[in-house]
Write an enzyme that holds these catalytic residues in place. Sequence first.
Site, PDB file in Angstrom:
ATOM      1  N   CYS A   1       0.826  -1.211   0.000  1.00  0.00           N
ATOM      2  CA  CYS A   1       0.000   0.000   0.000  1.00  0.00           C
ATOM      3  C   CYS A   1       0.861   1.262   0.000  1.00  0.00           C
ATOM      4  O   CYS A   1       1.565   1.547   0.978  1.00  0.00           O
ATOM      5  CB  CYS A   1      -0.934  -0.036   1.214  1.00  0.00           C
TER       6      CYS A   1
ATOM      7  N   CYS B   1      -0.039   3.834   2.723  1.00  0.00           N
ATOM      8  CA  CYS B   1       0.430   3.329   4.022  1.00  0.00           C
ATOM      9  C   CYS B   1       1.894   3.700   4.229  1.00  0.00           C
ATOM     10  O   CYS B   1       2.304   4.156   5.306  1.00  0.00           O
ATOM     11  CB  CYS B   1       0.283   1.807   4.093  1.00  0.00           C
TER      12      CYS B   1
END
Length: 724
Positions: free
Chosen positions: A54, A57
Site C-alpha cells: 500500500c 500506508c
Amino acid sequence: MKIKLVLFWMIAAILPLSSFAQGVDFKELTMQEALTLAEKEKKMVFVDFYTTWCGPCKMMSSKVFTREQVGAYFNREFVNLKVDAEKGEGVELAKKYQVKAYPTFVVLKADGTEVYRTSGARPAEEFVDKIRKGIDPKWSPEGLTRRYKKGERTPELVNEYALLQMETGNGELGNQVVREYFDRLSDKRRVKPENFFLYTRYALNYRDPKADYMFANKDRFVKENGREKVDSLLYGWLRQQIMPFVSARIISGMEVNEGEWIRLKEKIRNAALSNGEGLVELGEIAEVRLKNNMKDYLNICRKKFPQLEERDRFSILVGFGFLKEQDEEIRQIAADLLRDNLNVAEGLNNRVLYSIMLELEGKKEFRLRAAIDAVKKGKVIVSYFSKEKFVQEEHEFDNHVLDISMAGKDTLSAGVRFLCDELATPTARGTKQNPHFSFMIVPGEFAVLKLGLEKGKVPVVKWERGGSVSRDFVRLNYDLLTPEEAGYNQLMVDNVIQGGDIRDYPGEFQRSFDANKRKTMEFIRGNPDSYIALVKLAEHYIWFDENEAEDIYSRFPENLKGNPYGRVIAQRLERSRDFRTGRPAKNFEKKDMNGKTVSLEKLRGKYVLLDFWGSWCGPCRESHPHLKELYEKYKKQVIFINVAQENTRDLNEARKLWKTAVKEDGMTWTQILNNEGRETCDMIRLFNISSFPTKVLIDPHGIVVARMVGGMVDAGEVLEKMVD
C-alpha cells in the site's frame, strides 16, 4: 533562586517533548497485550491497519508518523500498534474490525470497543486534528450529527459533518450539506478565510458553481485570502481541465474538441494567474495534440517536459498507454520518452510507467528473487545470449537476498556467478573458482528460489514459487539430478580448483552423459505440457526415434507447438516423414572405392548398416574403432557401408581426404564417397542426413529399422537387439 527555578521548569517542559523526537512509538505487541497496557496506562489503543504493498500506508509511515509533533500527541494519548492486515494476527483483526481499505486507522478503548475510525493518508497536522476530533465526544460522529440537527452551522462543524457523510458512504447527503450551506452564505461571507474549505475540499473541478463563483470574484478572494492561496487553487482547477487535451488518449467525446479548447484558453487568459507558466507550456502541447499527429505530439512533449512539473509529466506519460496500437516507430519514441522520465514518480506510480514502457516495446518484466544462506551481501554476474549477442550484467545483493529485475521479449537461459570473497576458492592456476547456477529468464514471470552455497561446492538450488517454466527448469536440472551427474558436476569444480584436465575423466563423463540422457528423455515423455520439455525435445531431437518424437509432439498444447521451438520440431518431423524407421529405404546406386557399383536393391536378404561420416568429423572418426569391432562380429549377417561427405568442392581434394582417412582408420569394408556422382545420386538427401555421424540400419526387406544420430549412440546395442 528564581533563575534556577525557571531553568528547572524549562528542562521539565523540554524532556517530555524530546522523548517523542522519533515520532510515533509503535509497540511490538499483540492486540491483547496492547489493550492490557492501555488499561494500565489509562490510555486508548491506536491501530494502523496497513499492507506492505500500500503506497499511502508507506507515505504515512515515512512522512507523517515520523514527525515529532505527531509523535508528541499519539505517544501521550495512545498505545500505538501497527498491524499488517495480511499476516499473522492481523488477518483476523482486519476481519474483526471490518477493515476494507488501507490504510485504516482505528481507535479502541482498553476493553477493545471501537471509539473512532478513519481511512486514507493525510498531511500530519490534518491527520492529528482528525484523530483528536474523532475521539472527542463533541466531534464524534454522534456528536456531529446531534449538533448539526440542532441547527449549528459553524464553518468547522459543516466541514466535519459533510466529510463524515462522505467517508461513511453518504456522498449525496454530504454534498447536499455543503450546497445548502454555500447557498445561505452572503457574498461577503463566501470569500472569508473560514469558508475557504468550501472551495479547496468540495469544489472538485472548475465547472462547480463554487469554482465559477471564485473565478468571477477572484479579486475579492485575493484580498481576503492572499494571491498565492487563490491562484494555487484556480491553477489546480484549470490544470485538471487542460490535462485531457494533452493526453495521448484518442480525442473523441468528453467535449475534448476545438470549441471546448477555445473556451478553456479564454478561461485561462481571464484568470491572469501569477503562477500560470505551467498552463502555458501545457497549452502548447494541447495545440499540437489537437492536430492528432502522434509523432509531432511526442516531439513537443519531449521539448516541453523540462519546463513541466513532475506531476504533469507523470499525467502525460500515463496516457502513453493508449499508444500501444500505433505503429512501431511511434511506440518506440513513446517508450524512449518514458525511459528518460521514469524518475518523475516513485513507488507504485513508477512501476505503472515502467509497465507502460515495456508494453510499448512488446516486452515483459521478469523478476528473480533468491534467498542466499551462506553470505549476506556481495555481487553477481548474470550472463545470457540475446539475439546472438553475449550479455553480462552486474547486480548486487544484500541481507541474504538476490533480487534481479529484467525485461525482454524472449525466454532465455541464464547463469549467475557469485563474486564474493566468502565463496571464492583459489585455484592452482592462480584464479578463483566462484559458485554459479543457472535459471530461466521468463518475461512475465516472478521466480523465487532458495540457494545453498558453499565454498568449492556445486550450489544446491530449490524452487520456492513462480511460473511453470522456472519450476520445470529447476526440477529437471536440480531436483531430478542423478548421482552420476552430481558427481561429475562436483568433479568439474574440483578439477578447476586443482588445475587438472577434465578430459582425463572420460568414464565419469560418459556415465554422467548417459544418466542425463535417460533422465531428460523420461522428463520429455512425461511432461507433454511443459515448455522445458518442448525445448529439450528440440535440443535432443536426435535421441528419439522420429515416430516417437511425433507422438510426443502431438501431445503438446497448441500454444507450445506454435512457439519457435515447436515450429522447428514440426519442420523436422515433416522433412523426415519419408525417411523414418518403418519406412522403405530409398534405393541408391553408387561406385565404391574400388569402382564397383553398389545398389541397395541387390543387397536384399541381409541387414545393411550405412555409416554417414566425413574425414573432418571428430566424433565420426572416434566411433570407427568400435565400428571395426562390430564389423568383425556381424560381417556375416550385416553389410557394412561407409558413406563419406567431404567439405570441399574440389573433387580431387575430396578423394584425397577420404582415402587418407579410410586408410588411417583401417576400414576394410565397402567405402563410398558421396561427393562423386552426387548430381545423379545424393545419398545425404536420399536418407535425410542432417548430422554426422548418422548410422542407418536397413533390414533384409529394405525397411529402415533404426537411425542412430551422434557419436554417443552405441550401434552395438541396436545390432544386438535387431540381428542376434
